[in-house]
Write a protein that holds these residues in place. Structure first.
Motif, PDB file in Angstrom:
ATOM      1  N   UNK A 123      30.830  57.206 103.361  1.00 37.95           N
ATOM      2  CA  UNK A 123      30.321  58.302 104.186  1.00 37.95           C
ATOM      3  C   UNK A 123      29.413  57.815 105.305  1.00 37.95           C
ATOM      4  N   UNK A 124      28.775  56.668 105.118  1.00 38.87           N
ATOM      5  CA  UNK A 124      27.973  56.146 106.230  1.00 38.87           C
ATOM      6  C   UNK A 124      28.883  55.593 107.321  1.00 38.87           C
ATOM      7  N   UNK A 125      30.029  55.084 106.912  1.00 43.15           N
ATOM      8  CA  UNK A 125      30.970  54.557 107.897  1.00 43.15           C
ATOM      9  C   UNK A 125      31.523  55.674 108.775  1.00 43.15           C
ATOM     10  N   UNK A 126      31.892  56.759 108.145  1.00 43.17           N
ATOM     11  CA  UNK A 126      32.373  57.888 108.920  1.00 43.17           C
ATOM     12  C   UNK A 126      33.856  57.848 109.225  1.00 43.17           C
ATOM     13  N   UNK A 127      34.322  56.720 109.762  1.00 41.60           N
ATOM     14  CA  UNK A 127      35.729  56.612 110.140  1.00 41.60           C
ATOM     15  C   UNK A 127      36.613  56.108 109.013  1.00 41.60           C
ATOM     16  N   UNK A 128      37.859  55.823 109.359  1.00 40.62           N
ATOM     17  CA  UNK A 128      38.797  55.312 108.366  1.00 40.62           C
ATOM     18  C   UNK A 128      38.636  53.811 108.172  1.00 40.62           C
ATOM     19  N   UNK A 129      38.718  53.383 106.935  1.00 39.89           N
ATOM     20  CA  UNK A 129      38.652  51.957 106.592  1.00 39.89           C
ATOM     21  C   UNK A 129      39.722  51.626 105.571  1.00 39.89           C
ATOM     22  N   UNK A 188      46.895  51.307 103.745  1.00 37.53           N
ATOM     23  CA  UNK A 188      46.307  52.621 103.547  1.00 37.53           C
ATOM     24  C   UNK A 188      44.850  52.610 103.975  1.00 37.53           C
ATOM     25  N   UNK A 189      44.451  53.658 104.665  1.00 41.32           N
ATOM     26  CA  UNK A 189      43.087  53.773 105.149  1.00 41.32           C
ATOM     27  C   UNK A 189      42.433  54.993 104.520  1.00 41.32           C
ATOM     28  N   UNK A 190      41.120  54.886 104.312  1.00 41.45           N
ATOM     29  CA  UNK A 190      40.395  55.958 103.628  1.00 41.45           C
ATOM     30  C   UNK A 190      39.180  56.385 104.428  1.00 41.45           C
ATOM     31  N   UNK A 191      38.811  57.630 104.251  1.00 41.25           N
ATOM     32  CA  UNK A 191      37.550  58.082 104.829  1.00 41.25           C
ATOM     33  C   UNK A 191      37.066  59.305 104.064  1.00 41.25           C
ATOM     34  N   UNK A 192      35.763  59.399 103.943  1.00 44.63           N
ATOM     35  CA  UNK A 192      35.216  60.542 103.244  1.00 44.63           C
ATOM     36  C   UNK A 192      35.419  61.767 104.110  1.00 44.63           C
ATOM     37  N   UNK A 193      35.885  62.820 103.504  1.00 41.74           N
ATOM     38  CA  UNK A 193      36.187  64.015 104.277  1.00 41.74           C
ATOM     39  C   UNK A 193      35.701  65.220 103.495  1.00 41.74           C
ATOM     40  N   UNK A 194      35.349  66.244 104.216  1.00 38.88           N
ATOM     41  CA  UNK A 194      34.727  67.384 103.562  1.00 38.88           C
ATOM     42  C   UNK A 194      35.642  68.589 103.521  1.00 38.88           C
ATOM     43  N   UNK A 195      36.617  68.602 104.373  1.00 38.17           N
ATOM     44  CA  UNK A 195      37.556  69.708 104.383  1.00 38.17           C
ATOM     45  C   UNK A 195      38.580  69.498 103.284  1.00 38.17           C
ATOM     46  N   UNK A 196      38.585  70.376 102.332  1.00 41.73           N
ATOM     47  CA  UNK A 196      39.498  70.216 101.213  1.00 41.73           C
ATOM     48  C   UNK A 196      40.932  70.548 101.611  1.00 41.73           C
ATOM     49  N   UNK A 197      41.089  71.495 102.511  1.00 42.50           N
ATOM     50  CA  UNK A 197      42.444  71.928 102.839  1.00 42.50           C
ATOM     51  C   UNK A 197      43.212  70.902 103.676  1.00 42.50           C
ATOM     52  N   UNK A 198      44.501  71.068 103.642  1.00 45.53           N
ATOM     53  CA  UNK A 198      45.429  70.157 104.312  1.00 45.53           C
ATOM     54  C   UNK A 198      45.182  70.094 105.822  1.00 45.53           C
ATOM     55  N   UNK A 199      45.091  68.875 106.315  1.00 47.37           N
ATOM     56  CA  UNK A 199      44.920  68.707 107.758  1.00 47.37           C
ATOM     57  C   UNK A 199      45.312  67.294 108.162  1.00 47.37           C
ATOM     58  N   UNK A 212      41.174  51.003 116.776  1.00 40.23           N
ATOM     59  CA  UNK A 212      40.177  49.950 116.880  1.00 40.23           C
ATOM     60  C   UNK A 212      39.035  50.141 115.875  1.00 40.23           C
ATOM     61  N   UNK A 213      38.399  51.300 115.944  1.00 41.11           N
ATOM     62  CA  UNK A 213      37.179  51.483 115.157  1.00 41.11           C
ATOM     63  C   UNK A 213      37.344  52.455 113.997  1.00 41.11           C
ATOM     64  N   UNK A 214      38.472  53.097 113.897  1.00 39.28           N
ATOM     65  CA  UNK A 214      38.687  53.978 112.751  1.00 39.28           C
ATOM     66  C   UNK A 214      38.150  55.386 112.917  1.00 39.28           C
ATOM     67  N   UNK A 215      37.448  55.630 114.010  1.00 36.82           N
ATOM     68  CA  UNK A 215      36.953  56.976 114.276  1.00 36.82           C
ATOM     69  C   UNK A 215      38.111  57.974 114.241  1.00 36.82           C
TER      70      UNK A 215
END
Lengths: 146, 146
Positions: free
Chosen positions: A31-37, A81-92, A99-102
């Motif tokens: 969650x501190x990263x914010x983007x995809x890793x 595969x890339x991961x990121x913490x996300x808060x929206x539960x619904x499909x999107x 470059x930075x995963x943002x």
DNA sequence: TCCACTAGTGATAACGACTATCAATAAATA
DNA sequence: TATTTATTGATAGTCGTTATCACTAGTGGA
């Protein structure tokens, strides 16, 4: 029957879930990263900051979090595969910086359309992946001035 | 300067391309199959029917054909790349049967939309993957009657 | 508080898809 | 036919990810 009482699976499928330091560390970093890793990168970052978390654990937790819908996943063009913490539960979906995963959330007008197309072609159990990659404004400007 | 005359790269980037039995065998098998197949599966099929083509060659030709735009590629949900001979050169997408690989071409209304979204978010060099998987009519009926 | 139970961890082996290497082979050309 | 070199095939290597298994540490009960 083992005779044990047990929590009688509170949710749909019971899943014990014990809270550990590693799990917290992983979600925190994510969650501190914010983007995809990628899992590999996350593992590298975690170990760089001292914690001796193993690769297996990173993958395990990442998969579990993804299953529980607590994080989003995306597959990069080269299959990672890339991961990121996300808060929206619904499909999107996302548009992700190569470059930075943002990432920015987007909602392409395909959900309804897909249903129709699937039906009219006799397909059922339809799943889809829609992934968009690009270079974000920040990265493209910093590339120019270099 | 080697002094060789050479074909002076007819197309944009010169690419010698020598026609071989293996290449023909691969494209042939691919077009008789019709649907999407993985490189591994294709290799298995080819060897099952006698030809002793190596894996490396299958991958090489598949990649080359894909580069030349002579075949379509798709990435399955679990990261495996699938190939199928395709005749439409222009950009398009498919709905692919998870079971038998049969595919129907679709043209989701996202190309223009993507451009707009990308621009309005400051993203450039946008690429996208849109892949739809399902179970085709044939496969779902044969599953019922089993 | 101490204990038993077992989910979770970590080191590492294994796996699967794919690519690089390199000597041998076979198309194209002279 | 001889020469050149793109292409092949066997295999080792890479890379992301998962399985194995002994060990560690949450958790709930005594």
């Amino acid at each position: 029957m083992t005779g044990r009482t047990g929590p009688a699976d509170s949710e749909a499928t019971r899943k014990p879930r014990r809270s550990t330091q590693q799990k917290s560390a992983i979600s925190a970093e994510l969650s501190t990263l914010g983007g995809f890793v990628s899992a590999q990168e996350l593992h590298r970052l975690l170990n760089a900051s001292g914690s001796g978390i193993g690769v297996a654990t990173v993958y395990r937790q990442l998969n579990r979090l993804a299953d529980d819908g607590e994080i989003d996943t995306v597959t990069s063009p080269d299959g990672e595969r890339l991961f990121r913490s996300c808060h929206t539960a619904e499909h999107h979906h996302h548009i992700v910086c190569r470059q930075c995963g943002t990432a920015v959330e987007i909602s392409p007008p395909v959900e309804q359309w897909l249903d129709d197309v699937g039906r009219s072609n006799g397909f059922t159990a339809i799943s889809h992946t829609f992934e968009v990659f690009g270079i974000c404004a920040d990265c493209s400007t910093s590339a120019e001035t270099s």
